[in-house]
Design an enzyme around this catalytic site. Structure first.
Site, PDB file in Angstrom:
ATOM      1  N   HIS A  50       1.993   1.453 -28.975  1.00  0.00           N
ATOM      2  CA  HIS A  50       0.680   0.620 -29.108  1.00  0.00           C
ATOM      3  C   HIS A  50       0.160   0.146 -30.588  1.00  0.00           C
ATOM      4  O   HIS A  50      -0.461   1.161 -30.826  1.00  0.00           O
ATOM      5  CB  HIS A  50      -0.437   1.234 -28.047  1.00  0.00           C
ATOM      6  CG  HIS A  50      -0.198   1.580 -26.856  1.00  0.00           C
ATOM      7  ND1 HIS A  50      -0.579   0.751 -25.712  1.00  0.00           N
ATOM      8  CD2 HIS A  50       0.583   2.363 -26.434  1.00  0.00           C
ATOM      9  CE1 HIS A  50      -0.042   1.449 -24.532  1.00  0.00           C
ATOM     10  NE2 HIS A  50       0.453   2.526 -24.845  1.00  0.00           N
ATOM     11  N   PRO A  84      -5.095  10.215 -20.804  1.00  0.00           N
ATOM     12  CA  PRO A  84      -5.820   9.967 -19.659  1.00  0.00           C
ATOM     13  C   PRO A  84      -7.334   9.341 -20.096  1.00  0.00           C
ATOM     14  O   PRO A  84      -8.070  10.119 -20.789  1.00  0.00           O
ATOM     15  CB  PRO A  84      -5.898  10.902 -18.664  1.00  0.00           C
ATOM     16  CG  PRO A  84      -4.703  11.979 -19.266  1.00  0.00           C
ATOM     17  CD  PRO A  84      -4.638  11.537 -20.735  1.00  0.00           C
ATOM     18  N   ASP A 142     -12.436   0.468 -24.935  1.00  0.00           N
ATOM     19  CA  ASP A 142     -13.009   0.146 -23.653  1.00  0.00           C
ATOM     20  C   ASP A 142     -12.781   0.856 -22.505  1.00  0.00           C
ATOM     21  O   ASP A 142     -13.643   1.099 -21.512  1.00  0.00           O
ATOM     22  CB  ASP A 142     -12.705  -1.227 -23.387  1.00  0.00           C
ATOM     23  CG  ASP A 142     -13.078  -2.251 -24.496  1.00  0.00           C
ATOM     24  OD1 ASP A 142     -14.348  -2.597 -24.544  1.00  0.00           O
ATOM     25  OD2 ASP A 142     -12.430  -3.066 -25.101  1.00  0.00           O
ATOM     26  N   GLY A 143     -11.474   1.109 -22.594  1.00  0.00           N
ATOM     27  CA  GLY A 143     -10.909   2.182 -21.223  1.00  0.00           C
ATOM     28  C   GLY A 143     -11.585   3.267 -21.138  1.00  0.00           C
ATOM     29  O   GLY A 143     -11.888   3.741 -20.069  1.00  0.00           O
ATOM     30  N   HIS A 177      -1.348  -4.900 -27.293  1.00  0.00           N
ATOM     31  CA  HIS A 177      -1.684  -3.743 -26.848  1.00  0.00           C
ATOM     32  C   HIS A 177      -0.473  -2.826 -26.719  1.00  0.00           C
ATOM     33  O   HIS A 177      -0.593  -1.877 -27.212  1.00  0.00           O
ATOM     34  CB  HIS A 177      -2.415  -3.982 -25.456  1.00  0.00           C
ATOM     35  CG  HIS A 177      -2.773  -2.351 -24.745  1.00  0.00           C
ATOM     36  ND1 HIS A 177      -3.833  -1.634 -25.098  1.00  0.00           N
ATOM     37  CD2 HIS A 177      -2.020  -1.893 -24.004  1.00  0.00           C
ATOM     38  CE1 HIS A 177      -3.807  -0.642 -24.266  1.00  0.00           C
ATOM     39  NE2 HIS A 177      -2.507  -0.772 -23.733  1.00  0.00           N
ATOM     40  N   GLU A 217     -18.501  17.276 -12.072  1.00  0.00           N
ATOM     41  CA  GLU A 217     -17.555  18.119 -12.083  1.00  0.00           C
ATOM     42  C   GLU A 217     -16.592  17.933 -13.037  1.00  0.00           C
ATOM     43  O   GLU A 217     -15.888  18.832 -13.713  1.00  0.00           O
ATOM     44  CB  GLU A 217     -16.859  18.384 -10.789  1.00  0.00           C
ATOM     45  CG  GLU A 217     -17.664  18.769  -9.675  1.00  0.00           C
ATOM     46  CD  GLU A 217     -18.615  17.883  -9.124  1.00  0.00           C
ATOM     47  OE1 GLU A 217     -18.560  16.738  -9.335  1.00  0.00           O
ATOM     48  OE2 GLU A 217     -19.542  18.223  -8.040  1.00  0.00           O
ATOM     49  N   HIS A 239     -16.445  19.306   3.376  1.00  0.00           N
ATOM     50  CA  HIS A 239     -16.190  20.242   2.532  1.00  0.00           C
ATOM     51  C   HIS A 239     -15.624  21.455   2.506  1.00  0.00           C
ATOM     52  O   HIS A 239     -15.487  22.512   1.634  1.00  0.00           O
ATOM     53  CB  HIS A 239     -17.850  20.905   2.642  1.00  0.00           C
ATOM     54  CG  HIS A 239     -19.030  20.110   1.916  1.00  0.00           C
ATOM     55  ND1 HIS A 239     -19.067  18.971   2.220  1.00  0.00           N
ATOM     56  CD2 HIS A 239     -19.994  20.595   1.176  1.00  0.00           C
ATOM     57  CE1 HIS A 239     -20.120  18.627   1.496  1.00  0.00           C
ATOM     58  NE2 HIS A 239     -20.734  19.416   0.928  1.00  0.00           N
TER      59      HIS A 239
HETATM   60  C1  LIG Z   1      -6.968   7.126 -16.602  1.00  0.00           C
HETATM   61  C2  LIG Z   1      -6.032   6.150 -17.036  1.00  0.00           C
HETATM   62  N1  LIG Z   1      -6.021   4.907 -16.596  1.00  0.00           N
HETATM   63  C3  LIG Z   1      -5.076   3.927 -17.120  1.00  0.00           C
HETATM   64  C4  LIG Z   1      -4.365   4.110 -18.349  1.00  0.00           C
HETATM   65  C5  LIG Z   1      -3.284   3.278 -18.629  1.00  0.00           C
HETATM   66  N2  LIG Z   1      -3.995   2.529 -19.751  1.00  0.00           N
HETATM   67  C6  LIG Z   1      -3.671   2.698 -21.168  1.00  0.00           C
HETATM   68  S1  LIG Z   1      -4.682   1.912 -22.224  1.00  0.00           S
HETATM   69  C7  LIG Z   1      -5.474   1.213 -20.981  1.00  0.00           C
HETATM   70  C8  LIG Z   1      -6.455   0.178 -21.411  1.00  0.00           C
HETATM   71  C9  LIG Z   1      -6.628  -0.364 -22.540  1.00  0.00           C
HETATM   72  O1  LIG Z   1      -7.527  -0.984 -22.919  1.00  0.00           O
HETATM   73  P1  LIG Z   1      -8.591  -0.367 -24.003  1.00  0.00           P
HETATM   74  O2  LIG Z   1      -8.947   0.953 -23.663  1.00  0.00           O
HETATM   75  O3  LIG Z   1      -9.613  -1.406 -24.225  1.00  0.00           O
HETATM   76  O4  LIG Z   1      -7.762  -0.116 -25.247  1.00  0.00           O
HETATM   77  P2  LIG Z   1      -6.992  -1.245 -26.501  1.00  0.00           P
HETATM   78  O5  LIG Z   1      -6.264  -2.195 -25.576  1.00  0.00           O
HETATM   79  O6  LIG Z   1      -8.416  -1.723 -26.708  1.00  0.00           O
HETATM   80  O7  LIG Z   1      -6.365  -0.388 -27.352  1.00  0.00           O
HETATM   81  C10 LIG Z   1      -5.057   1.361 -19.805  1.00  0.00           C
HETATM   82  C11 LIG Z   1      -5.366   0.913 -18.414  1.00  0.00           C
HETATM   83  C12 LIG Z   1      -4.810   5.205 -18.847  1.00  0.00           C
HETATM   84  N3  LIG Z   1      -4.217   5.616 -20.178  1.00  0.00           N
HETATM   85  N4  LIG Z   1      -5.516   6.172 -18.407  1.00  0.00           N
END
Ligand SMILES: Cc1ncc(C[n+]2csc(CCOP(=O)(O)OP(=O)(O)O)c2C)c(N)n1
Length: 644
Positions: free
Chosen positions: A11, A101, A138-139, A242, A391, A453
């Site tokens: 990336h 993650p 963002d994620g 990305h 949790e 539960h």
């Molecule tokens: C829990 C989780 N779900 C999905 C992903 C797959 N994934 C990697 S980066 C991303 C999103 C990228 O967007 P952002 O967080 O805004 O990062 P940017 O593209 O701006 O670097 C996803 C969905 C992950 N790494 N972790």
């Protein structure tokens, strides 16, 4: 850019977009010394957006961290490199925690910031006084765990936690607007944070914002407006920057835009030397810190070193041994959660670094013992953590505390809600983090709360996770032994599955040895040649013993093997395993959970007495009868198979 291009994978967008923010942080603020990436009082930098790993590797290389060579950058994402696809703290010195993650890094950082303040409360600001910085995408902020984490951090007023939000408005599917319209600064403010927005490509604005964050009495969010893939002629500002290499044309264009003429992987001397100098900035501070540690009184100094090296206190083995003797001398019919409380009563007296807590189930988990002070907003001189009903953030914060050093965290909830914590448990297992999970209400034996539960598949699912050790002790003595094993372990997490309901004592004889340490042991031999071996764990061990009695009354000899940890047992050398499994023609396993996993012991034609679906709501004794998990049921199945 070059490394992603060479790897043909990775990336480039985040490293390019967040380079300005990272450069200001690393060259002006971050307290670190590249000569010692493990200096305990260094500032922590957590790249929560682990997909941008090349940013971190580039920073470590530029700073002059030993071992992070240009060759490692060239080996990005290759086997056994120090530059794996996502940052792994067990692979790469300088990487503070495993991320990838999304959301995990942010929540882990909350635990680091907690540990920093807790150590300061114990040893003073001279020994513990650092910031924890997070670069989050963002994620990270969209993931649910972030809400738990920021709420906990805001509540505790973790003012040395600073989140730099790479606010680029782009994720994989495209513009963020496709799926999100949260006002992040407002969300953080609502959780008790200080928040502001800045231009993430303006070094002066970045520096000023970090200064304000450092002076804050609350944790800080700095939303840094950036352009993903900054400088790439066509891909900048789009999701195309990305997750794929830039390609030759975009790469050349991006370099041209900033007047970069050096060959791939080459950093001009004046740039590199400026960075290397930044990497040495913290040397004097590290030396001053070392002097302050040296100046501690000898007992505090030794204790601090012991805890930072995760060495157990001398008194632990003795405390457990005395406890076991007492339990054998005066057997008690109690729940194993109660037995855990008793064990903790002894252990916490000798192990001040054990930090217990619960996700709002303290009275059920029995984790609050010897009346500890709880952490409170701005007040960290405690030994107990009310995590709230969080949790996932609990398990992640435990990772952060454990990785930070100085503490051994143990957190509690109901076993069924391990699902809510599982991604962070997985990070602990992957990263070899010695967290302890005190998960009670471990089967239908919890009774009236019913199937929502009652865990049935959880033991199997958790046992399937590599490097997570799952213990399900049968009585108070086994519980004490399992606690000891959990704390003796420093290379991974341990889960204790404990009952809500009372269980009879099954270990009646004194034993200096820890019989749980090999995962299973013969609890009751057969009288004569065994016709059946009954394997059981936890609350069903007493069922197995009773079945043995019934069978004995019918002239059928059976032995009982207690299996507090199925996967630890299965990991024993073949001959030991074979010996313990034995040659009895009938093999039975009894566990109030699904069969999955037990075939490795009893074989596909073995008898399994347990659950095959969800539980039900009723008093627990009725449930055991309803589902046929009784001594009579076990005995009948043994007798029936052999026409006896
Ligand atoms: C829990 C989780 N779900 C999905 C992903 C797959 N994934 C990697 S980066 C991303 C999103 C990228 O967007 P952002 O967080 O805004 O990062 P940017 O593209 O701006 O670097 C996803 C969905 C992950 N790494 N972790």
């Amino acid at each position: 850019m070059d490394a992603v291009e060479a790897a043909k994978s990775g990336h480039p967008g985040l490293p390019m977009g967040a380079a300005d923010v990272a450069t200001v942080l690393f060259t002006k603020f971050l307290k670190y010394d590249a000569a010692d990436p493990f200096w305990p009082d260094r500032d922590r930098f957590v790249l929560s957006a682990g997909h941008g790993s090349m940013l971190l590797y580039a920073l470590l290389y530029l700073s002059g961290l030993e071992g992070m060579t240009v060759d490692e950058l060239k080996r990005f994402r290759q086997l056994d490199s120090r530059t794996p696809g996502h940052p792994e703290h067990f692979m790469t010195p300088g990487v503070e925690t495993t991320t990838g993650p999304l959301g995990q890094g942010l929540a882990t950082a909350v635990g680091m910031a907690m540990a920093e303040r807790m150590l300061a409360a114990e040893y003073g600001d001279g020994i513990s006084s650092h910031f924890t910085y997070v670069l989050a995408s963002d994620g990270d902020l969209m993931e649910g765990i972030s809400q738990e984490a920021i709420a906990l951090a805001g509540h505790l007023k973790l003012n040395r936690l600073v989140v730099l939000f790479d606010d680029n408005g782009i994720s994989i599917d495209g513009p963020l607007a496709l799926a999100d319209s949260v006002d992040q600064p407002k969300r953080f403010e609502a959780a008790g944070w200080r928040a502001e927005r800045i231009d993430g490509h303006d070094p002066a604005a970045i520096a000023a914002a970090i200064e304000r964050a450092q002076a804050s009495d609350r944790p800080s969010l700095i939303a840094c407006r950036t352009t993903i893939g900054f400088g790439a002629p066509k891909k900048a500002g789009t999701s195309k920057a990305h997750g794929e290499p830039l390609g030759a044309e975009e790469l050349a264009g991006a370099k041209a835009a900033i007047g970069w003429n050096a060959a791939p992987f080459e950093v001009p001397e004046h740039v590199l030397s400026a960075w290397r100098e930044a990497g040495r900035r913290g040397a004097a501070e590290r030396k001053a810190w070392t002097d302050r540690v040296e100046a501690l009184d000898p007992a505090s100094k030794a204790e601090f070193a012991r805890r930072m090296h995760r060495r157990l206190p001398d008194g632990l083995a003795q405390a457990v041994a005395e406890l076991k003797d007492g339990l054998v001398a005066a057997p008690q019919e109690i729940a194993t959660r109660k037995a855990s409380e008793i064990a903790l009563g002894a252990i916490t007296k000798v192990m001040p670094e054990l930090i217990l807590g619960s996700a709002d189930l303290t009275p059920s988990n029995n984790t609050r013992v010897n009346n500890p002070t709880a952490l409170a907003p701005g007040s960290f001189a405690g030994r107990y953590i009310h995590y709230g009903i969080r949790e996932h953030a609990m398990a992640a914060a435990m990772n952060g505390m454990a990785i930070h050093g100085g503490y051994r965290p143990a957190g509690a909830t109901f076993l069924v809600f391990s699902d809510y914590a599982r991604p962070a448990i997985r990070i602990a297992a992957l990263g070899g983090i010695p967290a302890v999970y005190v998960f009670t209400h471990d089967s239908i034996g919890l009774g009236e709360d019913g199937p929502t539960h009652q865990p049935v598949e959880h033991l199997a699912a958790l046992r399937a996770m590599p490097n997570l050790r799952v213990f399900r002790p049968a009585d108070a003595v086994e519980t004490a032994e399992c606690w000891q094993l959990a704390l003796e372990r420093t290379d991974g997490p341990t889960l204790l599955a404990l009952t809500r309901q009372n269980v009879p004592p099954v270990r009646r004889a004194a034993s200096g040895a820890n019989l749980c340490s090999q995962g299973a042991y013969e609890l009751a031999p057969a009288a004569g040649e065994a016709h059946a071996t009954i394997f059981a764990s936890g609350s069903e061990v007493s069922v197995a013993l009773e079945a043995r009695e019934i069978l004995s009354g019918k002239g059928v000899a059976a032995r009982v093997v207690s299996v507090p940890s199925l996967e630890l047992f299965l990991a024993q050398p073949e001959d030991r395993k074979r010996h313990l499994i034995g040659a009895a023609p009938v093999k039975v396993a009894v566990e109030a959970a699904v069969r999955f996993g037990w075939d490795a012991v009893i074989g596909p034609d073995g008898i399994f007495v347990g659950m095959s679906g969800f539980g039900a709501s009723a008093p627990y004794k009725d449930l055991y009868r309803h589902f046929g998990i009784t001594a009579e049921g076990v005995a009948k199945r043994v007798l029936r198979t052999h026409n006896l």
